[in-house]
Motif scaffolding. Structure first.
Motif, PDB file in Angstrom:
ATOM      1  N   MET A   1       0.804  -1.190   0.000  1.00 21.75           N
ATOM      2  CA  MET A   1       0.000   0.000   0.000  1.00 21.75           C
ATOM      3  C   MET A   1       0.837   1.239   0.000  1.00 21.75           C
ATOM      4  SD  MET A   1       0.369   1.226   3.318  1.00 21.75           S
ATOM      5  CE  MET A   1       1.422   0.120   4.102  1.00 21.75           C
ATOM      6  N   LEU A   8       4.903   6.339  -9.161  1.00 25.83           N
ATOM      7  CA  LEU A   8       5.517   5.780 -10.360  1.00 25.83           C
ATOM      8  C   LEU A   8       6.953   5.375 -10.095  1.00 25.83           C
ATOM      9  CD1 LEU A   8       4.107   8.555 -12.611  1.00 25.83           C
ATOM     10  CD2 LEU A   8       3.307   6.216 -12.474  1.00 25.83           C
ATOM     11  N   CYS A  97      -3.578  12.406  -9.039  1.00 22.91           N
ATOM     12  CA  CYS A  97      -3.081  11.148  -9.626  1.00 22.91           C
ATOM     13  C   CYS A  97      -3.307   9.969  -8.681  1.00 22.91           C
ATOM     14  CB  CYS A  97      -1.593  11.262  -9.939  1.00 22.91           C
ATOM     15  SG  CYS A  97      -1.239  12.387 -11.308  1.00 22.91           S
ATOM     16  N   GLU A 100      -6.757   6.834  -5.403  1.00 19.94           N
ATOM     17  CA  GLU A 100      -7.202   5.765  -4.504  1.00 19.94           C
ATOM     18  C   GLU A 100      -7.016   6.153  -3.030  1.00 19.94           C
ATOM     19  OE1 GLU A 100      -4.566   5.725  -6.350  1.00 19.94           O
ATOM     20  OE2 GLU A 100      -2.901   4.619  -5.475  1.00 19.94           O
ATOM     21  N   TYR A 104      -9.109   7.117   1.817  1.00 14.68           N
ATOM     22  CA  TYR A 104      -8.472   6.956   3.133  1.00 14.68           C
ATOM     23  C   TYR A 104      -8.714   8.166   4.025  1.00 14.68           C
ATOM     24  CZ  TYR A 104      -5.882   2.829   1.659  1.00 14.68           C
ATOM     25  OH  TYR A 104      -5.550   1.577   1.251  1.00 14.68           O
ATOM     26  N   ARG A 108     -12.658   6.706   5.675  1.00 17.00           N
ATOM     27  CA  ARG A 108     -12.281   5.799   6.764  1.00 17.00           C
ATOM     28  C   ARG A 108     -12.540   6.446   8.125  1.00 17.00           C
ATOM     29  NH1 ARG A 108      -8.046   1.404   4.646  1.00 17.00           N
ATOM     30  NH2 ARG A 108      -9.125   1.109   2.681  1.00 17.00           N
ATOM     31  N   GLU A 174      -1.743   1.173   9.057  1.00 14.61           N
ATOM     32  CA  GLU A 174      -1.950   1.746   7.730  1.00 14.61           C
ATOM     33  C   GLU A 174      -1.950   3.266   7.914  1.00 14.61           C
ATOM     34  OE1 GLU A 174      -2.342   1.166   4.269  1.00 14.61           O
ATOM     35  OE2 GLU A 174      -2.318   3.322   4.590  1.00 14.61           O
ATOM     36  N   SER A 178      -7.812   4.171   8.328  1.00 15.82           N
ATOM     37  CA  SER A 178      -8.253   2.796   8.604  1.00 15.82           C
ATOM     38  C   SER A 178      -9.655   2.820   9.215  1.00 15.82           C
ATOM     39  CB  SER A 178      -7.272   2.126   9.570  1.00 15.82           C
ATOM     40  OG  SER A 178      -7.762   0.870   9.976  1.00 15.82           O
ATOM     41  N   LEU A 184      -4.925   0.542  12.571  1.00 20.26           N
ATOM     42  CA  LEU A 184      -4.418  -0.817  12.374  1.00 20.26           C
ATOM     43  C   LEU A 184      -4.846  -1.358  11.013  1.00 20.26           C
ATOM     44  CD1 LEU A 184      -4.942  -2.365  15.922  1.00 20.26           C
ATOM     45  CD2 LEU A 184      -2.789  -1.735  14.831  1.00 20.26           C
ATOM     46  N   VAL A 185      -4.019  -2.225  10.497  1.00 19.48           N
ATOM     47  CA  VAL A 185      -4.288  -2.855   9.210  1.00 19.48           C
ATOM     48  C   VAL A 185      -5.403  -3.886   9.346  1.00 19.48           C
ATOM     49  CG1 VAL A 185      -3.276  -4.429   7.520  1.00 19.48           C
ATOM     50  CG2 VAL A 185      -1.974  -2.464   8.325  1.00 19.48           C
TER      51      VAL A 185
ATOM     52  N   GLN B 190      -7.088  -3.326   5.880  1.00 17.69           N
ATOM     53  CA  GLN B 190      -7.219  -1.909   5.547  1.00 17.69           C
ATOM     54  C   GLN B 190      -6.152  -1.431   4.569  1.00 17.69           C
ATOM     55  OE1 GLN B 190      -9.929   0.034   7.151  1.00 17.69           O
ATOM     56  NE2 GLN B 190     -10.393  -2.149   7.099  1.00 17.69           N
ATOM     57  N   GLN B 191      -5.262  -2.315   4.185  1.00 19.37           N
ATOM     58  CA  GLN B 191      -4.214  -1.897   3.260  1.00 19.37           C
ATOM     59  C   GLN B 191      -4.811  -1.754   1.864  1.00 19.37           C
ATOM     60  OE1 GLN B 191      -1.497  -5.036   4.341  1.00 19.37           O
ATOM     61  NE2 GLN B 191      -0.032  -3.526   5.043  1.00 19.37           N
ATOM     62  N   ALA B 192      -4.212  -0.858   1.098  1.00 21.67           N
ATOM     63  CA  ALA B 192      -4.731  -0.601  -0.240  1.00 21.67           C
ATOM     64  C   ALA B 192      -4.667  -1.868  -1.081  1.00 21.67           C
ATOM     65  CB  ALA B 192      -3.922   0.504  -0.907  1.00 21.67           C
ATOM     66  N   GLY B 193      -5.747  -2.166  -1.719  1.00 26.97           N
ATOM     67  CA  GLY B 193      -5.769  -3.343  -2.588  1.00 26.97           C
ATOM     68  C   GLY B 193      -5.714  -2.912  -4.043  1.00 26.97           C
ATOM     69  N   LEU B 195      -3.306  -2.739  -6.273  1.00 22.11           N
ATOM     70  CA  LEU B 195      -2.257  -1.772  -6.580  1.00 22.11           C
ATOM     71  C   LEU B 195      -1.936  -1.691  -8.064  1.00 22.11           C
ATOM     72  CD1 LEU B 195       0.301  -2.122  -3.666  1.00 22.11           C
ATOM     73  CD2 LEU B 195      -1.133  -0.178  -4.237  1.00 22.11           C
ATOM     74  N   ALA B 198      -4.247   0.693  -9.533  1.00 23.54           N
ATOM     75  CA  ALA B 198      -3.955   2.052  -9.087  1.00 23.54           C
ATOM     76  C   ALA B 198      -2.729   2.600  -9.820  1.00 23.54           C
ATOM     77  CB  ALA B 198      -3.722   2.064  -7.578  1.00 23.54           C
ATOM     78  N   ALA B 199      -1.734   1.749  -9.998  1.00 27.88           N
ATOM     79  CA  ALA B 199      -0.514   2.196 -10.687  1.00 27.88           C
ATOM     80  C   ALA B 199      -0.832   2.554 -12.137  1.00 27.88           C
ATOM     81  CB  ALA B 199       0.551   1.109 -10.606  1.00 27.88           C
ATOM     82  N   HIS B 201      -3.561   3.618 -13.293  1.00 28.90           N
ATOM     83  CA  HIS B 201      -4.308   4.869 -13.289  1.00 28.90           C
ATOM     84  C   HIS B 201      -3.368   6.064 -13.108  1.00 28.90           C
ATOM     85  CE1 HIS B 201      -8.102   6.968 -13.009  1.00 28.90           C
ATOM     86  NE2 HIS B 201      -7.557   7.717 -12.058  1.00 28.90           N
ATOM     87  N   ARG B 202      -2.360   5.885 -12.254  1.00 29.30           N
ATOM     88  CA  ARG B 202      -1.426   6.988 -12.029  1.00 29.30           C
ATOM     89  C   ARG B 202      -0.595   7.288 -13.282  1.00 29.30           C
ATOM     90  NH1 ARG B 202      -0.841   4.499  -7.148  1.00 29.30           N
ATOM     91  NH2 ARG B 202       1.150   3.561  -7.701  1.00 29.30           N
ATOM     92  N   HIS B 203      -0.183   6.236 -13.982  1.00 29.98           N
ATOM     93  CA  HIS B 203       0.550   6.461 -15.240  1.00 29.98           C
ATOM     94  C   HIS B 203      -0.343   7.203 -16.233  1.00 29.98           C
ATOM     95  CE1 HIS B 203       4.275   4.326 -14.447  1.00 29.98           C
ATOM     96  NE2 HIS B 203       3.600   3.283 -13.976  1.00 29.98           N
ATOM     97  N   LYS B 205      -2.796   9.257 -15.502  1.00 30.88           N
ATOM     98  CA  LYS B 205      -2.929  10.651 -15.069  1.00 30.88           C
ATOM     99  C   LYS B 205      -1.696  11.466 -15.462  1.00 30.88           C
ATOM    100  CE  LYS B 205      -6.880  11.017 -12.930  1.00 30.88           C
ATOM    101  NZ  LYS B 205      -7.848  12.063 -13.287  1.00 30.88           N
ATOM    102  N   LEU B 206      -0.539  10.861 -15.278  1.00 29.13           N
ATOM    103  CA  LEU B 206       0.698  11.555 -15.636  1.00 29.13           C
ATOM    104  C   LEU B 206       0.725  11.801 -17.142  1.00 29.13           C
ATOM    105  CD1 LEU B 206       3.457  12.717 -14.944  1.00 29.13           C
ATOM    106  CD2 LEU B 206       4.403  10.400 -15.061  1.00 29.13           C
ATOM    107  N   LYS B 225       3.096   2.779 -20.304  1.00 26.91           N
ATOM    108  CA  LYS B 225       3.336   2.191 -18.969  1.00 26.91           C
ATOM    109  C   LYS B 225       1.999   1.839 -18.309  1.00 26.91           C
ATOM    110  CE  LYS B 225       7.724   4.483 -17.941  1.00 26.91           C
ATOM    111  NZ  LYS B 225       8.363   5.571 -17.172  1.00 26.91           N
TER     112      LYS B 225
END
Lengths: 363, 283
Positions: A1, A8, A97, A100, A104, A108, A174, A178, A184-185, B190-193, B195, B198-199, B201-203, B205-206, B225
């Motif tokens: 994450m 990039l 950019c 996502e 958060y 959250r 995180e 969260s 917490l994760v 809760q960690q970003a899923g 990825l 998301a990556a 999408h960021r390329h 946007k750039l 990319k």
């Protein structure tokens, strides 16, 4: 994450051609911004002037837009020598950019102030020696603000391995936001058991740590905090002056003179009167009529039986997470307690003493 | 209030009241927590201010009864949170009550209540009789009870207690579905899923920013990319087309626009770009 925060540049090594640029005028001010609503009053500690300027020394990570060498992607001007102000303030500019991450800081339940006030409280938008374009090594960055944790770590005789290894703070937290307390994760229990599911883990003294997953899978009678899935009720996940990262004092031995202080951990939740009152009809179910058998066992000036004498602190196969057996002598003998529960009391087999039966209903 | 600020060592009517109500609780095996669904009954108990009150709210759809102790860290945390919860739930048919055994000096109890800022009535549990009946052997513990005085659940102290108690109340009020409650009680990681997505999408946007800056070559690189990360990203195909067109490669642009339209027939940038290519606007 957090790899995403590196954007990039994540995993991309510097090519050694970052264009020179003066410190961006849009960097967060050296003074702390006002506190967010509901957040602690204490302001975020100020950053060094120019903390977000491109590093001139060798770096490991470069933000994609900066690597392109066109400052106008984020700044008013193209010219690296005069990029001018950022097109938008952070975090809006970043979220353009890194969309996502908007969720958060907005959706959250538990929010991290720096995430709301500006990504650049933690990230350098140009380049960094640290993964995720962090301003400093990750735990140093966290401890810059989290004084209480810093003190716990400084004063703790026992430190949790997770704090010092791998992703460090981000193993469990995180930092962007969260739905679980303390960012917490996962729920504390899920985090703990996920790692403590091995037979090979050792503590700082080299003693084997329990494979908690196996223990809990094999033993259905769980202690209430375990059943409530919160190991942090009894263990400090960062560090502690007590063995096994316990939050308060707890007797390590089978016998211990009784005092409230010695049992501080247990009495954080249990009513200390449970062991202090000789007679009761309400404070404990472990009584013979009114005679409080917790008091009888525990409350002794010299050889008080500690909680561990009869209870497994995490889980067992027996009601009230009572131990299967007690150690006897120094030959490794285990005397089976063979606790039996009845409708109005229970009994223990001959072990520490001859078979004893208790009944709450006797007068 | 002043009379109640003495030590509650005196015999309290609550003990008699609750013991007299011994038959009111049924179905709980000795020594185990009261199971959900246990039928409870209304009780009139002494309060911290020296009066008497009913434990449950008369018109409440949900009752929350907190068993706490003064001078205990976890109780202080829960009391403080319930003070906030009381405010949040103002106007809803939720009745809050706090219960403390009579073993503690009244001044200590009052100090804990004042520090937390709770408005709810605080009941004095003489001889821990009510706590014993509810099988409360740990503090703090919160009983959530419905309007028909059936126990919904006991909520013990946990790090996540603030969210859990709110979710339990809202579920009991019918504001949360079973599935929504379950998501709160058992939150996913809760960690970003996703990825990779998301990556990509960021390329993209750039690439958009580079294109807007007139840098066709780098915009095309960035779009590629994005497509490396997600070949099904129609917008990235379209942007690659636009970048190639800007750079004068209309043949390549057309291929990219076609790829975008194959994924999204309505892609505006691809439709426009293709039209311009076909119309000879670009070579």
């Amino acid at each position: 994450m957090m790899a995403a925060a590196g954007s990039l540049a994540a995993g991309e090594k510097a090519k050694g051609k970052p264009p020179p640029a003066p410190p961006p005028k849009s960097a967060p001010p050296a003074k702390a911004p006002p506190a967010a609503k509901g957040a602690p009053v204490k302001p975020l500690p100020p950053l060094k002037q120019g903390a977000h300027a491109p590093l001139k020394e060798k770096v490991a990570y470069v933000h994609g837009p900066f690597e392109e060498g066109d400052c106008s992607i984020c700044h008013k001007n193209k010219d690296p020598k005069n990029p001018g102000p950022a097109l938008d303030p952070t975090p809006e500019l970043c979220l353009g950019c890194h969309e996502e991450y908007r969720e958060y800081s907005t959706q959250r339940v538990v929010k991290h102030r720096p995430t709301q006030e500006g990504c650049t409280w933690c990230h350098n938008p140009h380049n960094s020696k640290q993964p995720h374009l962090l301003l400093e090594e990750s735990s140093a960055l966290c401890l810059r603000c989290h004084d209480a944790v810093r003190q716990v770590l400084q004063n703790g005789k026992v430190k949790h391995g997770a704090v010092e290894e791998g992703e460090k703070c981000m193993t469990c937290h995180e930092p962007h936001g969260s739905n679980i307390e303390s960012l917490l994760v996962k729920l504390p229990f899920d985090l703990c058991v996920e790692c403590h599911a091995k037979d090979t883990q050792l503590d700082d003294q080299g003693k084997a740590l329990t494979n908690m997953k196996k223990l809990l899978d094999d033993n259905p009678e769980w202690h209430a905090p375990v059943a409530a899935k919160d190991c942090s009720v009894c263990h400090n996940p960062h560090a502690s002056p007590n063995f096994r990262l316990l939050t308060s004092e707890y007797p390590a031995r089978f016998y211990e003179p009784y005092s409230v202080k010695t049992y501080a951990l247990c009495f954080e939740c249990h009513n200390e009167q449970m062991a202090a009152t000789e007679e009761t009809t309400a404070l404990t179910e472990f009584r013979d009529g009114k005679r409080n058998l917790h008091h009888l066992h525990v409350n002794k000036a010299e050889r008080g039986r500690t909680c561990r004498a009869c209870h497994e602190v995490h889980a067992s196969k027996w009601p009230f997470h009572i131990r299967e057996g007690v150690p006897f002598g120094n030959k490794g003998w285990i005397l089976k307690i063979q606790y039996e529960k009845t409708a109005t009391g229970g009994s223990c087999a001959k072990s520490c003493h001859p078979k004893r039966v208790y009944n709450r209903t006797i007068k | 209030m002043s009379g109640a600020l003495q030590t509650f060592r005196r015999p309290v009517e609550a003990a008699a009241l609750v013991l007299a109500a011994g038959a009111l609780w049924c179905g709980a095996a000795d020594g185990e927590p009261l199971p959900p669904g246990t039928q409870l009954e209304q009780l009139t108990l002494p309060t911290l201010d020296g009066g008497k009150a009913e434990l449950m709210g008369r018109n409440a759809k949900v009752n929350v009864v907190l068993f706490f102790r003064p001078g205990q860290e976890f109780s202080a945390l829960v009391l403080k949170d319930l003070a906030a919860c009381e405010q949040e739930m103002a106007g809803k048919p939720v009745h809050f009550a706090a219960v403390v055994t009579d073993q503690y000096p009244g001044a200590d109890v009052q100090a804990a209540v004042t520090a937390a800022g709770v408005k709810m009535p605080v009941f004095v549990d003489g001889g821990a009789a009510l706590s014993g009946r509810y099988k409360v052997i740990q503090n703090p513990a919160m009983a959530v009870i419905d309007g028909k005085l059936k126990l919904v659940v006991f909520v013990p102290y946990t790090k996540n207690h603030a969210q859990v108690i709110r979710a339990r109340i809202r579920h009991a009020l019918g504001e949360l579905t079973d599935a929504e409650l379950d998501t709160i009680l058992h939150p996913p990681s809760q960690q970003a899923g996703g990825l990779e997505g998301a990556a990509a999408h960021r390329h993209l946007k750039l690439a958009e920013r580079l294109l807007a800056a007139g840098n066709a070559e780098k915009a095309a690189d960035s779009a590629r990319k994005a497509l490396d990360k997600d070949p099904n990203l129609a917008d990235a195909h379209a942007l690659l087309g636009a970048a190639l067109a800007l750079g004068g490669d209309c043949a390549g642009a057309r291929k990219a626009f076609d790829a975008a339209l194959a994924l999204d027939k309505q892609n505006a940038r691809a439709l426009q770009g293709r039209k311009e290519c076909e119309g000879g606007a670009k070579r």
